[in-house]
Design a protein around this motif. Structure first.
Motif, PDB file in Angstrom:
ATOM      1  N   CYS A 125     -12.197 -80.106  10.134  1.00  0.00           N
ATOM      2  CA  CYS A 125     -12.203 -79.123   9.043  1.00  0.00           C
ATOM      3  C   CYS A 125     -13.412 -79.329   8.142  1.00  0.00           C
ATOM      4  CB  CYS A 125     -10.912 -79.265   8.239  1.00  0.00           C
ATOM      5  SG  CYS A 125     -10.832 -78.173   6.813  1.00  0.00           S
ATOM      6  N   ALA A 126     -14.121 -78.238   7.860  1.00  0.00           N
ATOM      7  CA  ALA A 126     -15.316 -78.330   7.012  1.00  0.00           C
ATOM      8  C   ALA A 126     -14.970 -78.733   5.589  1.00  0.00           C
ATOM      9  CB  ALA A 126     -16.059 -76.999   7.006  1.00  0.00           C
ATOM     10  N   PHE A 127     -13.714 -78.555   5.194  1.00  0.00           N
ATOM     11  CA  PHE A 127     -13.352 -78.860   3.816  1.00  0.00           C
ATOM     12  C   PHE A 127     -12.933 -80.325   3.636  1.00  0.00           C
ATOM     13  CE2 PHE A 127     -12.011 -74.281   4.378  1.00  0.00           C
ATOM     14  CZ  PHE A 127     -13.149 -73.765   3.788  1.00  0.00           C
ATOM     15  N   LEU A 162     -15.555 -68.968   6.505  1.00  0.00           N
ATOM     16  CA  LEU A 162     -15.293 -68.619   5.116  1.00  0.00           C
ATOM     17  C   LEU A 162     -14.676 -67.226   5.061  1.00  0.00           C
ATOM     18  CD1 LEU A 162     -15.673 -69.177   2.040  1.00  0.00           C
ATOM     19  CD2 LEU A 162     -17.829 -67.933   2.225  1.00  0.00           C
ATOM     20  N   ASP A 163     -15.275 -66.312   5.817  1.00  0.00           N
ATOM     21  CA  ASP A 163     -14.751 -64.949   5.908  1.00  0.00           C
ATOM     22  C   ASP A 163     -15.101 -64.432   7.296  1.00  0.00           C
ATOM     23  OD1 ASP A 163     -17.508 -64.380   5.730  1.00  0.00           O
ATOM     24  OD2 ASP A 163     -17.380 -64.090   3.555  1.00  0.00           O
ATOM     25  N   ALA A 210      -9.957 -76.714 -10.397  1.00  0.00           N
ATOM     26  CA  ALA A 210     -11.224 -76.205  -9.850  1.00  0.00           C
ATOM     27  C   ALA A 210     -12.367 -77.158 -10.202  1.00  0.00           C
ATOM     28  CB  ALA A 210     -11.515 -74.811 -10.392  1.00  0.00           C
ATOM     29  N   SER A 211     -12.380 -77.649 -11.434  1.00  0.00           N
ATOM     30  CA  SER A 211     -13.457 -78.558 -11.844  1.00  0.00           C
ATOM     31  C   SER A 211     -13.484 -79.805 -10.965  1.00  0.00           C
ATOM     32  CB  SER A 211     -13.267 -78.995 -13.305  1.00  0.00           C
ATOM     33  OG  SER A 211     -13.262 -77.875 -14.140  1.00  0.00           O
ATOM     34  N   CYS A 217      -2.316 -77.769   2.831  1.00  0.00           N
ATOM     35  CA  CYS A 217      -3.544 -77.226   3.440  1.00  0.00           C
ATOM     36  C   CYS A 217      -3.772 -75.793   3.004  1.00  0.00           C
ATOM     37  CB  CYS A 217      -3.439 -77.217   4.957  1.00  0.00           C
ATOM     38  SG  CYS A 217      -3.619 -78.812   5.681  1.00  0.00           S
ATOM     39  N   GLN A 218      -2.717 -75.022   3.081  1.00  0.00           N
ATOM     40  CA  GLN A 218      -2.826 -73.602   2.762  1.00  0.00           C
ATOM     41  C   GLN A 218      -3.396 -73.427   1.357  1.00  0.00           C
ATOM     42  OE1 GLN A 218       0.961 -71.640   3.248  1.00  0.00           O
ATOM     43  NE2 GLN A 218       0.116 -69.662   2.606  1.00  0.00           N
ATOM     44  N   ARG A 219      -2.809 -74.177   0.433  1.00  0.00           N
ATOM     45  CA  ARG A 219      -3.214 -74.090  -0.962  1.00  0.00           C
ATOM     46  C   ARG A 219      -4.678 -74.514  -1.147  1.00  0.00           C
ATOM     47  NH1 ARG A 219       1.269 -76.981  -2.781  1.00  0.00           N
ATOM     48  NH2 ARG A 219      -0.120 -78.731  -3.125  1.00  0.00           N
ATOM     49  N   ASN A 220      -4.988 -75.703  -0.629  1.00  0.00           N
ATOM     50  CA  ASN A 220      -6.329 -76.224  -0.869  1.00  0.00           C
ATOM     51  C   ASN A 220      -7.409 -75.429  -0.142  1.00  0.00           C
ATOM     52  OD1 ASN A 220      -6.102 -78.351  -2.778  1.00  0.00           O
ATOM     53  ND2 ASN A 220      -4.929 -79.476  -1.251  1.00  0.00           N
ATOM     54  N   MET A 221      -7.136 -75.025   1.090  1.00  0.00           N
ATOM     55  CA  MET A 221      -8.157 -74.264   1.823  1.00  0.00           C
ATOM     56  C   MET A 221      -8.431 -72.942   1.119  1.00  0.00           C
ATOM     57  SD  MET A 221      -7.267 -75.225   5.758  1.00  0.00           S
ATOM     58  CE  MET A 221      -8.630 -74.410   6.563  1.00  0.00           C
ATOM     59  N   HIS A 222      -7.370 -72.344   0.625  1.00  0.00           N
ATOM     60  CA  HIS A 222      -7.553 -71.084  -0.109  1.00  0.00           C
ATOM     61  C   HIS A 222      -8.425 -71.319  -1.352  1.00  0.00           C
ATOM     62  CE1 HIS A 222      -6.372 -67.090  -1.743  1.00  0.00           C
ATOM     63  NE2 HIS A 222      -6.525 -67.709  -2.905  1.00  0.00           N
ATOM     64  N   ILE A 223      -8.153 -72.400  -2.056  1.00  0.00           N
ATOM     65  CA  ILE A 223      -8.914 -72.680  -3.278  1.00  0.00           C
ATOM     66  C   ILE A 223     -10.370 -73.009  -2.941  1.00  0.00           C
ATOM     67  CG2 ILE A 223      -9.145 -74.314  -5.212  1.00  0.00           C
ATOM     68  CD1 ILE A 223      -6.062 -74.291  -5.390  1.00  0.00           C
ATOM     69  N   PHE A 224     -10.594 -73.832  -1.913  1.00  0.00           N
ATOM     70  CA  PHE A 224     -11.973 -74.150  -1.516  1.00  0.00           C
ATOM     71  C   PHE A 224     -12.743 -72.862  -1.197  1.00  0.00           C
ATOM     72  CE2 PHE A 224     -10.122 -78.298   0.360  1.00  0.00           C
ATOM     73  CZ  PHE A 224     -10.214 -78.934  -0.863  1.00  0.00           C
ATOM     74  N   ARG A 225     -12.125 -72.034  -0.342  1.00  0.00           N
ATOM     75  CA  ARG A 225     -12.795 -70.776   0.048  1.00  0.00           C
ATOM     76  C   ARG A 225     -13.048 -69.893  -1.177  1.00  0.00           C
ATOM     77  NH1 ARG A 225      -9.340 -70.763   5.015  1.00  0.00           N
ATOM     78  NH2 ARG A 225     -10.789 -70.916   6.776  1.00  0.00           N
TER      79      ARG A 225
END
Lengths: 491, 403
Positions: free
Chosen positions: A430-432, A31-32, A340-341, A460-468
């Motif tokens: 991938c955990a997501f 995550l970080d 997000a919802s 991927c870039q977009r969604n992973m960023h949003i998930f995180r």
């Protein structure tokens, strides 16, 4: 002397020693710098720091650690105390995937390609008076209705698309009446709903009355404040904003306050105006906004609109808007971000809202299908946009084909097969993955491959960023956690 | 607290057999019904026990019993007036709540009475056994080992006597399913005799780990049956500890899954106390995530009776101190759209955000209020206390509502 034993008596793991346990399937992704997101196959997550995560996977946890109890209760590991874990996991996974068996629910009808707008990012519309060349015929429409009602899904929604749907209102009317009648004659009538995508600029009161009578929902376009909207969406007279706003008011008057939803498209000019765009939606009394980037199809690409910004820049915009929306909620306004919802529902509940771009296998064809103005049938809206660029890969067939022929189309089946993300390269680790999905049309367009190259994928870039981003926000702020939980459960 | 069983005096008994009888206040009851009906004369009516009435009773077909109930002096006078009537029973004033339509067991030899069914009570429950395969820390009915299958025979008889219009009855234990197939037969009998009566069974659910046993219950197709099953933690070790039985957690979960597979209604019951509180919120998350398909979840306050009294020191938690945890737990269940209720709590000790799921749940025969509750303006909405809570332990933070 007590008849009662202490809790330690019931723990069959030796205290103070490494526990005997087996791992259940899970994935982890950072995550970080410190924490990892760990998800089980039912999409439940926990945050673990590196050291306990390392001990978990190497079998070195002790049963008397609180973490051990949490991991066991949430089905990341199992020991002799909990043989029911696989059954419970199986039920949860089955529940999440239940909607797959329903097959196609959304059926889009391109009534016409004609439009009074000439938006530079639009993929498909035409300024033309030639009805014959760009309108759907009655015959094709009736065949499309028959195909729609063949879907095993007990609830189907017909969405009118354009061009501008209301420029072919006669056909819209015909499809509604024809479909309702045909549905009535089914042995098992479906829950049949209609929605019309429209810029509302040419909708007369009569048209809106018809929509009210038949409970047809409205989906319109609103890009932001007046100047931005009108610059993004040119039409003769330059009054798109005024017409849209007036149209929203007229439609709400007839169909009810919640009858109109709106979509926005992010252009380069939008990027610096995140708060103003959100404010415009608040001002127009929408319950939320769906923040979405441009797609790499059609005119957007031709006019270099798509490449005007990259995923990173869009995500800055998204973050700014999302944080602003959270602040608005903190100030007492009930307003949400719909993407997000959708993601939060997958993260925090047992349900999957079945959003077409976040389905595994991909939602093309199975979630929605589109009947084009000329009688061709595509697996998704993006597929027909791709076709406008002379790439017919996702053409399923025509309305003259049988239901069986359309849905056994080889390319379609291949796409379904390859986009089950649990088994896709890199997605599988991938955990997501339990919250994500696959977009074969996007990846085909970008990489000429339905799976795509994940390290380079903007999807991927977009969604992973949003998930995180969603997890980080709710982990550090209890208000956001409560807010997100509410969004998740009422999505 | 209502007295439901105890000593009475019997006079002129015609039998030594204990028996179950209906209670009536109708002295003119058709004679064909009198063999299993007792005539109740209580309170002020005792003064109306005239010589004329007594002679009418003496000449007509006798009732299964004549129950005289009231204060000592009035009772003594009435006994004199009724002298010579067969099967005369003298009930202390504590039973003055008895009404026409109730069902009691009269034991002439032991000179005692058990009140088995009260027509006007929404909380009639039948004890099916005192045996149990668990030993819960807070059990209100500490289990016994003796064979008590006669309780089941009683239940069969009672089910045939309870009036068909009854809204609801309960079966409790002990663990009622330890009767095996006879338990299933009893449910079936309840369906045949009382098809319109909702039936709540309290069970630990472990017997239903057997698919075939569950299928038998499902096949009864009782239209209003609900199984109330306790689950005390998402942590199997903690659940096993609370019920003092290894492996209980898995069997209960397995049972719940089987019951839902066979279309039976299931309520999960979580008793809130010091040993369940540490994971109450996680337990509710576990229920919502894994058992979303159960029909109801009840979060219940502690009744201070049975084992709870002995274990009070490590069970007692003041509702005032856990009110936020309770709110959080309810919020989890509510967010997931689960039906849930908070039982056995006092209204002034829960946060306002749980009031929509707050129920006045304490059985009428054991519910009471404290002196300081007298002035509370919301007393009528409040479930009050178990009599045992008033006797042994209640919150230090009661706050009667003034507005």
């Amino acid at each position: 002397m007590s008849r009662f034993e202490p809790i330690s008596f019931f723990d069959q793991q030796a205290s103070g020693k490494v526990a005997q346990y087996s791992l259940l399937p899970f994935s982890f992704t950072s995550l970080d710098a410190i924490r990892y997101v760990v998800t089980n196959i039912a999409g439940e997550y926990m945050l673990l720091e590196r050291e306990p995560l390392h001990r978990l996977v190497s079998g070195k946890l002790r049963a008397d650690e609180p973490l051990y109890v949490d991991l066991r209760a949430r089905h990341f590991l199992t020991d002799e105390h909990s043989k029911m874990a696989p059954d419970l996991l199986a039920i949860k996974v089955r529940t999440r995937n239940e909607h797959l068996a329903n097959w196609t629910g959304l059926h889009m009808f391109v009534l016409t390609q004609r439009c009074d707008h000439s938006c530079p990012y639009c993929q498909v519309s035409r300024q033309s008076e030639d009805k014959l060349a760009f309108d759907m015929s009655r015959e094709h429409a009736e065949k499309a209705v028959a195909l729609t009602l063949r879907s095993p899904n007990p609830a189907v929604k017909i969405e009118f698309q354009g061009g501008e749907s209301f420029l072919n209102f006669e056909l819209l009317k015909h499809v509604v009446l024809f479909a309702k009648d045909a549905n009535k004659h089914l042995a098992d009538p479906k829950d049949l709903k209609f929605i019309v995508a429209t810029n509302l600029s040419v909708a007369t009161d009569d048209m809106l009355d018809f929509c009210a009578q038949h409970e047809i929902g409205m989906s319109t376009s609103l890009d932001g404040p007046r100047d931005l909207h009108n610059a993004n969406r040119p039409r003769p007279g330059g009054d798109s904003y005024e017409r849209t706003i007036a149209g929203i008011a007229r439609a709400r008057q007839r169909l009810g306050r919640r009858s109109v939803s709106a979509l926005m498209t992010t252009t380069e000019a939008s990027l610096s105006r995140a708060r103003e765009i959100v404010d415009e939606y608040v001002l127009q009394e929408f319950g939320g906004i769906f923040l979405r980037p441009l797609s790499p199809y059609g005119f957007a690409l031709k006019t270099r609109f798509f490449r005007a910004y990259n995923a990173e820049r869009w995500l800055q915009f998204y973050d700014e808007a999302l944080d602003y929306i959270i602040e608005l909620n903190r100030q007492g306004l009930d307003f949400r971000e719909y993407y997000a919802s959708t993601v939060l529902t997958k993260m925090l509940t047992c349900r999957d809202p079945g959003y077409v771009d976040l389905r595994s296998p991909a939602g093309i064809g199975m979630a929605g299908v589109i009947y084009n103005y000329n009688g061709t049938v595509y697996a998704s809206d993006e597929s027909r946009m791709l076709a406008e660029m002379k790439d017919d890969t996702f053409l399923l067939g025509t309305v003259d084909d049988s239901f069986e022929t359309l849905y056994t189309n080889e390319t379609f089946l291949q796409a379904i097969d390859e986009t089950f993300s649990y088994s896709a390269p890199m997605c599988t680790d991938c955990a997501f993955e339990p919250w994500c999905g696959a977009d074969p049309v996007f990846h085909w367009r970008q990489h000429q491959d339905m799976v795509g190259r994940k390290p380079e994928s903007e999807f991927c870039q977009r969604n992973m960023h949003i998930f995180r981003g969603l997890i980080a926000r709710m982990e550090q702020d209890p208000f956001v956690r409560r807010l997100f939980t509410r969004w998740a459960h009422t999505c | 607290m209502l007295k439901l069983r105890g000593k009475i005096q019997a006079r002129n008994t015609s039998t030594k057999q204990s028996r179950m009888v209906h209670v009536t206040s109708n002295a003119l009851l058709p004679s064909a019904l009198r063999h299993n009906t007792a005539l109740l004369i209580k309170g002020d009516q005792l003064a109306e026990l005239t010589e004329e009435l007594v002679s009418t009773l003496r000449e007509a077909k006798p009732f299964a019993g004549v129950l005289l109930c009231g204060a000592e002096a009035a009772l003594a006078a009435a006994e004199q007036a009724a002298a010579g009537l067969p099967d005369l029973y003298l009930l202390p004033e504590a039973y003055v709540y008895l009404e026409m339509g109730d069902i009691v067991r009269l034991n002439p030899e032991g000179e005692n009475i058990s009140v088995l069914f009260r027509k006007n009570s929404p909380n009639n429950s039948l004890l099916l056994t005192e045996r149990c395969n668990q030993l819960c820390l807070m059990c209100s009915q500490p289990p016994k080992r003796a064979d008590d299958s006669w309780l089941l025979d009683d239940a069969y008889e009672l089910i045939r006597m309870i009036p068909p219009g009854t809204a609801n009855i309960g079966f409790t234990g002990g663990e009622p399913t330890l009767h095996g197939d006879r338990f299933i037969e009893l449910i079936s009998s309840a369906k045949l005799n009382l098809p319109g009566t909702a039936l709540d069974v309290l069970t630990n659910g472990r017997s239903f780990k057997s698919e075939s046993f569950t299928a038998k219950l499902g096949n009864v197709r009782h239209p209003h049956l609900q199984l109330g099953i306790p689950l005390y933690s998402d942590d199997p070790v903690r659940h096993d500890y609370v019920v003092q039985s290894r492996g209980a957690f898995d069997e209960t979960i397995h049972g719940i899954l089987n019951l839902k597979r066979h279309g039976l209604r299931v309520e999960i019951r979580v008793v809130v106390h010091k040993q369940t509180l540490p994971r109450l919120v996680q337990t509710c998350e576990f229920i919502a995530r894994n058992l979303l398909f159960v029909d109801h979840v009840a979060l219940m306050g502690l009744e201070i009776t049975g084992f709870t009294r002995a274990n009070l020191d490590f069970l007692w938690a003041d509702p005032h101190d856990y009110r936020d945890t309770l709110s959080e737990a309810v919020d989890v269940l509510r967010s997931y759209g689960m039906h849930c209720s908070v039982y056995n709590h006092q209204l002034c000790l829960v946060n306002q955000d749980v009031e929509d799921v707050y129920r006045k749940s304490i059985s009428d025969w054991k519910n009471e209020y404290l002196p300081q509750c007298t002035g509370c303006v919301r007393k009528s909405e409040c479930g009050g206390f178990f009599s045992t809570q008033i006797m042994y332990r209640h919150s230090e933070y009661l706050q009667p509502f003034t507005t």
